[in-house]
Scaffold this motif. Structure first.
Motif, PDB file in Angstrom:
ATOM      1  N   ASN A  52     -22.878  17.328  -8.318  1.00  8.13           N
ATOM      2  CA  ASN A  52     -22.954  16.192  -7.387  1.00  8.13           C
ATOM      3  C   ASN A  52     -22.221  16.546  -6.100  1.00  8.13           C
ATOM      4  OD1 ASN A  52     -24.101  13.917  -9.266  1.00  8.13           O
ATOM      5  ND2 ASN A  52     -22.454  14.889 -10.445  1.00  8.13           N
ATOM      6  N   SER A  53     -22.918  17.119  -5.156  1.00  6.41           N
ATOM      7  CA  SER A  53     -22.306  17.631  -3.931  1.00  6.41           C
ATOM      8  C   SER A  53     -21.724  16.529  -3.045  1.00  6.41           C
ATOM      9  CB  SER A  53     -23.341  18.432  -3.135  1.00  6.41           C
ATOM     10  OG  SER A  53     -24.469  17.622  -2.818  1.00  6.41           O
ATOM     11  N   THR A  54     -22.097  15.264  -3.279  1.00  3.96           N
ATOM     12  CA  THR A  54     -21.625  14.174  -2.421  1.00  3.96           C
ATOM     13  C   THR A  54     -20.271  13.622  -2.873  1.00  3.96           C
ATOM     14  OG1 THR A  54     -22.857  12.555  -3.737  1.00  3.96           O
ATOM     15  CG2 THR A  54     -23.973  13.505  -1.820  1.00  3.96           C
ATOM     16  N   LEU A  55     -19.773  14.041  -4.024  1.00  2.82           N
ATOM     17  CA  LEU A  55     -18.490  13.527  -4.497  1.00  2.82           C
ATOM     18  C   LEU A  55     -17.362  14.013  -3.582  1.00  2.82           C
ATOM     19  CD1 LEU A  55     -18.815  14.018  -8.371  1.00  2.82           C
ATOM     20  CD2 LEU A  55     -18.967  11.877  -7.081  1.00  2.82           C
ATOM     21  N   PRO A  56     -16.416  13.131  -3.223  1.00  3.78           N
ATOM     22  CA  PRO A  56     -15.310  13.533  -2.340  1.00  3.78           C
ATOM     23  C   PRO A  56     -14.489  14.657  -2.964  1.00  3.78           C
ATOM     24  CG  PRO A  56     -15.420  11.134  -2.547  1.00  3.78           C
ATOM     25  CD  PRO A  56     -16.365  11.690  -3.565  1.00  3.78           C
ATOM     26  N   GLY A  57     -13.958  15.526  -2.111  1.00  3.28           N
ATOM     27  CA  GLY A  57     -13.146  16.614  -2.604  1.00  3.28           C
ATOM     28  C   GLY A  57     -11.798  16.162  -3.132  1.00  3.28           C
ATOM     29  N   ASN A  58     -11.281  15.086  -2.565  1.00  2.00           N
ATOM     30  CA  ASN A  58      -9.989  14.528  -2.971  1.00  2.00           C
ATOM     31  C   ASN A  58     -10.226  13.422  -3.989  1.00  2.00           C
ATOM     32  OD1 ASN A  58      -7.461  13.427  -3.257  1.00  2.00           O
ATOM     33  ND2 ASN A  58      -7.039  13.315  -1.044  1.00  2.00           N
ATOM     34  N   LEU A  59      -9.704  13.589  -5.200  1.00  2.00           N
ATOM     35  CA  LEU A  59      -9.929  12.619  -6.270  1.00  2.00           C
ATOM     36  C   LEU A  59      -9.394  11.235  -5.906  1.00  2.00           C
ATOM     37  CD1 LEU A  59     -11.117  12.462  -9.140  1.00  2.00           C
ATOM     38  CD2 LEU A  59      -8.813  12.885 -10.022  1.00  2.00           C
ATOM     39  N   GLU A  60      -8.335  11.186  -5.091  1.00  2.00           N
ATOM     40  CA  GLU A  60      -7.752   9.902  -4.704  1.00  2.00           C
ATOM     41  C   GLU A  60      -8.706   9.072  -3.859  1.00  2.00           C
ATOM     42  OE1 GLU A  60      -4.055  10.671  -2.811  1.00  2.00           O
ATOM     43  OE2 GLU A  60      -3.081  11.472  -4.615  1.00  2.00           O
ATOM     44  N   GLU A  61      -9.727   9.716  -3.294  1.00  2.00           N
ATOM     45  CA  GLU A  61     -10.687   9.007  -2.451  1.00  2.00           C
ATOM     46  C   GLU A  61     -11.916   8.533  -3.228  1.00  2.00           C
ATOM     47  OE1 GLU A  61     -11.704  11.679   0.669  1.00  2.00           O
ATOM     48  OE2 GLU A  61      -9.637  11.844   1.438  1.00  2.00           O
ATOM     49  N   TRP A  62     -11.933   8.808  -4.532  1.00  2.00           N
ATOM     50  CA  TRP A  62     -13.099   8.442  -5.335  1.00  2.00           C
ATOM     51  C   TRP A  62     -13.198   6.931  -5.507  1.00  2.00           C
ATOM     52  CZ3 TRP A  62     -15.151  11.821  -9.823  1.00  2.00           C
ATOM     53  CH2 TRP A  62     -15.340  13.131  -9.381  1.00  2.00           C
ATOM     54  N   SER A  63     -14.425   6.455  -5.415  1.00  2.00           N
ATOM     55  CA  SER A  63     -14.703   5.039  -5.667  1.00  2.00           C
ATOM     56  C   SER A  63     -15.145   4.866  -7.114  1.00  2.00           C
ATOM     57  CB  SER A  63     -15.808   4.557  -4.732  1.00  2.00           C
ATOM     58  OG  SER A  63     -17.036   5.237  -5.033  1.00  2.00           O
ATOM     59  N   GLU A  64     -15.281   3.631  -7.526  1.00  2.00           N
ATOM     60  CA  GLU A  64     -15.778   3.347  -8.873  1.00  2.00           C
ATOM     61  C   GLU A  64     -17.173   3.932  -9.063  1.00  2.00           C
ATOM     62  OE1 GLU A  64     -16.800  -0.562 -11.645  1.00  2.00           O
ATOM     63  OE2 GLU A  64     -15.406  -0.742  -9.954  1.00  2.00           O
ATOM     64  N   GLU A  65     -17.948   3.920  -7.987  1.00  2.00           N
ATOM     65  CA  GLU A  65     -19.309   4.468  -8.040  1.00  2.00           C
ATOM     66  C   GLU A  65     -19.287   5.986  -8.234  1.00  2.00           C
ATOM     67  OE1 GLU A  65     -23.272   3.925  -8.408  1.00  2.00           O
ATOM     68  OE2 GLU A  65     -21.770   2.348  -8.121  1.00  2.00           O
ATOM     69  N   ASN A  66     -18.294   6.635  -7.631  1.00  2.00           N
ATOM     70  CA  ASN A  66     -18.171   8.089  -7.802  1.00  2.00           C
ATOM     71  C   ASN A  66     -17.912   8.457  -9.259  1.00  2.00           C
ATOM     72  OD1 ASN A  66     -16.380   8.342  -4.666  1.00  2.00           O
ATOM     73  ND2 ASN A  66     -18.549   8.678  -5.044  1.00  2.00           N
ATOM     74  N   PHE A  67     -17.006   7.720  -9.910  1.00  2.00           N
ATOM     75  CA  PHE A  67     -16.714   7.973 -11.320  1.00  2.00           C
ATOM     76  C   PHE A  67     -17.942   7.687 -12.188  1.00  2.00           C
ATOM     77  CE2 PHE A  67     -12.266   7.511  -9.886  1.00  2.00           C
ATOM     78  CZ  PHE A  67     -11.727   8.639 -10.469  1.00  2.00           C
ATOM     79  N   LYS A  68     -18.684   6.674 -11.817  1.00  2.00           N
ATOM     80  CA  LYS A  68     -19.899   6.339 -12.561  1.00  2.00           C
ATOM     81  C   LYS A  68     -20.912   7.480 -12.463  1.00  2.00           C
ATOM     82  CE  LYS A  68     -23.505   2.796 -13.005  1.00  2.00           C
ATOM     83  NZ  LYS A  68     -24.043   1.517 -12.457  1.00  2.00           N
ATOM     84  N   THR A  69     -21.024   8.053 -11.271  1.00  2.00           N
ATOM     85  CA  THR A  69     -21.944   9.180 -11.061  1.00  2.00           C
ATOM     86  C   THR A  69     -21.571  10.351 -11.962  1.00  2.00           C
ATOM     87  OG1 THR A  69     -22.367   8.545  -8.767  1.00  2.00           O
ATOM     88  CG2 THR A  69     -22.790  10.846  -9.362  1.00  2.00           C
ATOM     89  N   LEU A  70     -20.270  10.679 -12.009  1.00  2.00           N
ATOM     90  CA  LEU A  70     -19.817  11.791 -12.840  1.00  2.00           C
ATOM     91  C   LEU A  70     -20.042  11.498 -14.316  1.00  2.00           C
ATOM     92  CD1 LEU A  70     -18.426  14.552 -12.990  1.00  2.00           C
ATOM     93  CD2 LEU A  70     -16.225  13.359 -13.101  1.00  2.00           C
ATOM     94  N   LYS A  71     -19.805  10.261 -14.713  1.00  2.00           N
ATOM     95  CA  LYS A  71     -19.983   9.877 -16.115  1.00  2.00           C
ATOM     96  C   LYS A  71     -21.432  10.030 -16.543  1.00  2.00           C
ATOM     97  CE  LYS A  71     -19.045   6.143 -19.398  1.00  2.00           C
ATOM     98  NZ  LYS A  71     -18.441   4.800 -19.580  1.00  2.00           N
ATOM     99  N   VAL A  72     -22.348   9.638 -15.686  1.00  2.00           N
ATOM    100  CA  VAL A  72     -23.777   9.780 -15.999  1.00  2.00           C
ATOM    101  C   VAL A  72     -24.146  11.250 -16.116  1.00  2.00           C
ATOM    102  CG1 VAL A  72     -26.115   9.434 -15.105  1.00  2.00           C
ATOM    103  CG2 VAL A  72     -24.432   7.574 -14.969  1.00  2.00           C
ATOM    104  N   THR A  73     -23.623  12.074 -15.192  1.00  4.16           N
ATOM    105  CA  THR A  73     -23.908  13.508 -15.222  1.00  4.16           C
ATOM    106  C   THR A  73     -23.432  14.147 -16.525  1.00  4.16           C
ATOM    107  OG1 THR A  73     -23.730  13.664 -12.813  1.00  4.16           O
ATOM    108  CG2 THR A  73     -23.483  15.718 -14.057  1.00  4.16           C
ATOM    109  N   LEU A  74     -22.276  13.701 -17.025  1.00  8.53           N
ATOM    110  CA  LEU A  74     -21.652  14.323 -18.198  1.00  8.53           C
ATOM    111  C   LEU A  74     -21.885  13.546 -19.490  1.00  8.53           C
ATOM    112  CD1 LEU A  74     -18.211  15.385 -16.657  1.00  8.53           C
ATOM    113  CD2 LEU A  74     -20.210  16.826 -17.066  1.00  8.53           C
TER     114      LEU A  74
END
Length: 496
Positions: A212-234
């Motif tokens: 997921n190339s659109t995920l922020p590089g800094n984990l502190e900047e992740w939104s709830e939607e970002n975590f959801k994207t990673l969860k779906v991928t994994l």
């Protein structure tokens, strides 16, 4: 009682392949200057292959009642082997290089010749294990590209067994994040995967983020939607992690930042297990992985190199000890310790000097781009990056070589000449190290690049020709052409 005349039948059909009278199919393969057309008979193709049955049904007939099938992804060399098999049922691999056999297996699988594909696969696993290990990354990725889980079962078992014992080969490879999901899952399912669970977790997260190339590089900047994207991928990988066998410290440091992808129940159970270790939890608790030996002592050279085989190591060891007959695989007295790998550490000349500085008794191995050549040199001296001026180094024990591989039928050993032992190697000053790596003799084996990348500008060189005064016994190439490399490795040779 039946009399069977299969040999005569095969011979007659082989001759039919060259009979153009009633051919009504043209198969165009390859592309560019290698493009070639083969003629065939639709009735033969249909009865020999379900793939061609479907292709012929979907291909229009021209005014001459001929159908043309175009396959630019298949080389003419490979298709000629396949077409002979179609007509005669014969594939002669006696004088075919291993790479061609492997490619024939891939193509026969694509064309749905299951019998041939499985036969070639079995041959590779049973007779060409060293070659398969040498070409580990390329083949492992390609056999998992197919969506059919029942394809290449033998090769998948072969490689998964290797990865189980040496997981870093895949997890630390340059192309790990391009690994197919089905391949990653097959690795995570192994109960005896020889790797700490927290490291497995780290690699899984790394792989998921890379998808997921659109995920922020800094984990502190992740939104709830970002975590959801990673969860779906994994979602297929996360259930395979052995969470309850990860230390408390790692749970808080490594898992906690990603607790949003774990689910509330699992996160609560992990906390409960820390506070009340004897209380049952609702989450599924997978068994701890069986790590037979955390140190994983290797065989002599098994899979340490991605370029050379076990037989090559035995041969190089024989040359180091100046033996008249090659060591057997069981009696090789040396083991290899990897110092540098280009595909992992980079191809800048300066990287070579920085990483190899201070190491003595080393062998440099390089794979030439666009050929089957594996070139190298042995240096018994200590590499030194502190020279203030370019300096020749003296030794009687260095040698350069070309190894048997693919189309290269025989290895070549070239020792430094006694009268030139004072010029056996050339160590560059700090400024020259920006463009030049290891140099044996008078450019008789030299890795160099004007753009600071050995893979880019075809500046590497092994001098060749009657006009040169060789410092080594013979040239290890038969051309004076400059070349680039696809990878190189430097190993320290260590007594067992």
């Amino acid at each position: 009682m039946s009399f069977k005349f299969f040999d005569k039948l095969s011979q007659d059909f082989s001759e039919l392949l060259n009979d153009k009278k009633e051919c009504n199919v043209i198969i165009e393969v390859d592309k560019g200057e290698n493009k070639k057309s083969f003629t065939s008979h639709s009735v033969v193709l249909r009865y020999r292959s379900t793939y061609f049955t479907k292709e012929l049904e979907n291909t229009a007939t021209n005014e001459n009642h001929v159908k043309t099938i175009i396959k630019p992804n298949i080389s003419a060399k490979i298709f000629e082997i396949i077409l002979k098999y179609i007509y005669s049922g014969v594939v002669d691999i006696k004088n075919i290089e291993t790479k061609t056999i492997y490619e024939s297996m891939i193509v026969s699988n694509e064309l749905e010749f299951e019998e041939l594909s499985e036969k070639l696969e079995s041959y590779l696993v049973e007779s060409k294990a060293s070659w398969l290990r040498t070409h580990f990354s390329l083949i492992y990725h390609s056999i998992f590209n197919s969506n059919k889980c029942n394809e290449f079962k033998g090769l998948k078992r072969f490689y998964n067994d290797i990865i189980t014992k040496h997981p870093n080969l895949i997890f630390e490879s340059e192309d790990f994040t391009s690994l197919q999901e089905v391949a990653l899952i097959s690795i995570l399912e192994k109960d005896n995967l020889q790797l700490e669970e927290i490291k497995i977790w780290d690699y899984v997260i790394k792989w998921g983020i890379a998808q997921n190339s659109t995920l922020p590089g800094n984990l502190e900047e992740w939104s709830e939607e970002n975590f959801k994207t990673l969860k779906v991928t994994l979602q297929q990988c996360l259930p395979l992690i052995r969470y309850f066998h990860i230390s408390e410290k790692d749970v808080w440091e490594k898992l906690k930042p990603y607790r949003n992808i774990l689910g509330m129940q699992l996160w609560d159970d992990l906390n409960q297990k820390i506070i009340f270790p004897n209380q049952p939890v609702k989450s599924l608790v997978l068994p701890e992985r069986i790590i037979s030996n955390p140190e994983l002592p290797r065989r002599v050279n098994e899979l340490i190199s991605t370029i050379i085989s076990e037989e090559h190591v035995a041969e190089i060891s024989t040359w180091i000890d100046r033996k008249s007959t090659n060591y057997s695989l069981e009696n090789v007295p040396y083991k290899l310790q990897l110092i540098l790998r280009g595909s992992k550490d980079g191809f800048q000349p300066k990287t070579f000097w920085n990483m190899c500085n201070g190491h003595a008794g080393t062998v440099v191995i390089a794979k030439v781009a666009e050929t089957d050549e594996i070139l190298g040199g042995y240096n018994p001296l200590t590499w030194d990056n502190s020279k203030t001026q370019d300096t020749y180094m003296e030794t009687n024990d260095s040698f350069i070589f070309s190894l048997k591989n693919g189309n290269i039928q025989n290895s070549i050993l070239s020792r430094v000449k006694d009268q030139y032992s004072d010029s056996a190697l050339y160590y560059y000053d700090s400024n020259s190290q920006k463009e030049r790596g290891p140099c044996f003799g008078d450019c008789e084996f030299l890795l160099q690049s004007s753009v600071s990348d050995f893979t880019k500008d075809k500046k590497c060189w092994c001098i060749y020709g009657p006009g040169y005064n060789y410092y080594y016994e013979k040239s290890i190439r038969t051309t004076d052409d400059r070349f680039s490399i696809v990878d190189y490795e430097v190993f320290k040779i260590v007594k067992k």
